[in-house]
Design an enzyme around this catalytic site. Structure first.
Site, mmCIF file in Angstrom:
data_model
loop_
_atom_site.group_PDB
_atom_site.id
_atom_site.type_symbol
_atom_site.label_atom_id
_atom_site.label_comp_id
_atom_site.label_asym_id
_atom_site.label_seq_id
_atom_site.Cartn_x
_atom_site.Cartn_y
_atom_site.Cartn_z
ATOM 1 N N ASP A 61 0.672 -1.229 0.136
ATOM 2 C CA ASP A 61 -0.074 -0.035 0.118
ATOM 3 C C ASP A 61 0.889 1.327 0.012
ATOM 4 O OD1 ASP A 61 0.973 -0.324 2.421
ATOM 5 O OD2 ASP A 61 -0.993 0.246 3.597
ATOM 6 N N TYR A 141 20.652 -13.715 -2.687
ATOM 7 C CA TYR A 141 20.940 -12.115 -2.740
ATOM 8 C C TYR A 141 21.609 -11.817 -3.810
ATOM 9 C CZ TYR A 141 23.311 -7.776 -1.151
ATOM 10 O OH TYR A 141 23.905 -6.564 -1.191
ATOM 11 N N LYS A 145 19.474 -9.404 -6.814
ATOM 12 C CA LYS A 145 20.148 -8.374 -7.199
ATOM 13 C C LYS A 145 20.575 -8.425 -8.631
ATOM 14 C CE LYS A 145 21.105 -5.406 -3.528
ATOM 15 N NZ LYS A 145 20.888 -4.038 -3.719
#
Length: 289
Positions: A61, A141, A145
């Site tokens: 949101d 990770y 990325k």
């Protein structure tokens, strides 16, 4: 700041993180106006000269328009969850939220976006890493990325000035880090006389966090600087030499127990960043490097 540059309005996400706090200060020291975006409750740890925005950027949101109400000249996206835990599921689970945020920021008219990358995008590699080095990441990770980098360049390269700032092995401000240097300090706190260690022969590209922050600050605010930049020293140094220097510099009453741990088979014997481009950018900005 060189005469060819001007004070910019810069939004920094992840501003309360290990790297982010130093990037905020580096930008402010160079005369830029900074909005430091932090998670709720973290505003007190950033440079008081910055304007602070507390927000959960990755929440479904969150309205990206909140980031650009002041019509910033640049956004520096450092925010990332679990950066010290390379196989945390969150890397993959939040990937689309980072993409959604940054593409929305571009659509809202921010002309320049810089995003923090990592040498872990590359995976196993021997020698210098440059902008064309193929990526084969070996951690969640690195995978996340690398996917974000590829997706952003496909989606945004013709819309904004997009820079991917790939960083390497960082030290300094080590109480806030999660590195071998942090473990040394913690071992000294416990009163340990030795620290179990590998052979220490592997060579890496070490960069002090304040130097890295200066590179990020300059690259992120220099018009026309786009593509992949290796924010690094460009010099391979053995892990043993770097750690022994740290022990000596800080006069720590501890020694390394070499060979207590085996060298990891997936670590390169020597890997470092090709720093030629970041050195050119720093020199053109009149910055020390």
């Amino acid at each position: 700041m060189s005469a060819s540059q001007h004070a910019a309005s810069v939004v920094v996400t992840g501003a309360a993180g290990y790297i982010g706090r130093h990037v905020v200060s580096a930008l402010l020291d160079r005369g830029h106006r900074v909005t430091a975006v932090v998670r709720p409750g973290r505003g007190g740890v950033v440079d008081p000269r910055a304007e602070v925005l507390e927000a959960d950027l990755l929440a479904p949101d969150f309205d990206p328009a909140d980031l650009v109400r002041g019509e910033p000249d640049a956004v520096v996206h450092l925010a990332w969850q679990d950066g010290f835990s390379h196989n945390a599921p969150s890397h993959m689970l939040t990937l689309s939220a980072h993409y959604r945020l940054l593409t929305a920021v571009a659509d809202l008219g921010v002309p320049r976006i810089s995003v923090l990358g990592t040498m872990h995008e590359i995976g196993y590699w021997e020698g210098a890493i440059d902008a064309d080095t193929p990526a084969n990441p070996r951690s969640l990770y690195g995978v996340a990325k690398n996917a974000l980098r590829a997706g952003l360049f496909l989606a945004l390269a013709d819309k904004v000035e997009l820079a991917w700032l790939r960083c390497y092995y960082i030290y300094g401000d080590d109480r806030q880090n999660n590195s071998i240097f942090t473990r040394l300090l913690e071992a000294v706190d416990r009163g340990d006389a030795t620290l179990p260690f590998t052979s220490g022969r592997n060579k890496y590209d070490f960069i002090e966090v304040r130097e890295l922050a200066e590179q990020i600050a300059v690259a992120a605010t220099t018009p026309g600087v786009t593509g992949i930049l290796n924010c690094s020293s460009g010099e391979p140094v053995s892990l043993a030499d770097q750690v022994e220097a740290f022990i000596a510099e800080n006069e720590l009453p501890i020694s390394l127990e070499y060979g207590a741990f085996p060298d990891r088979p997936y670590d390169s014997p020597a890997v470092w960043g090709d720093a030629s481009r970041i050195r050119e950018v720093m020199a053109s900005a009149g910055a020390a490097n």
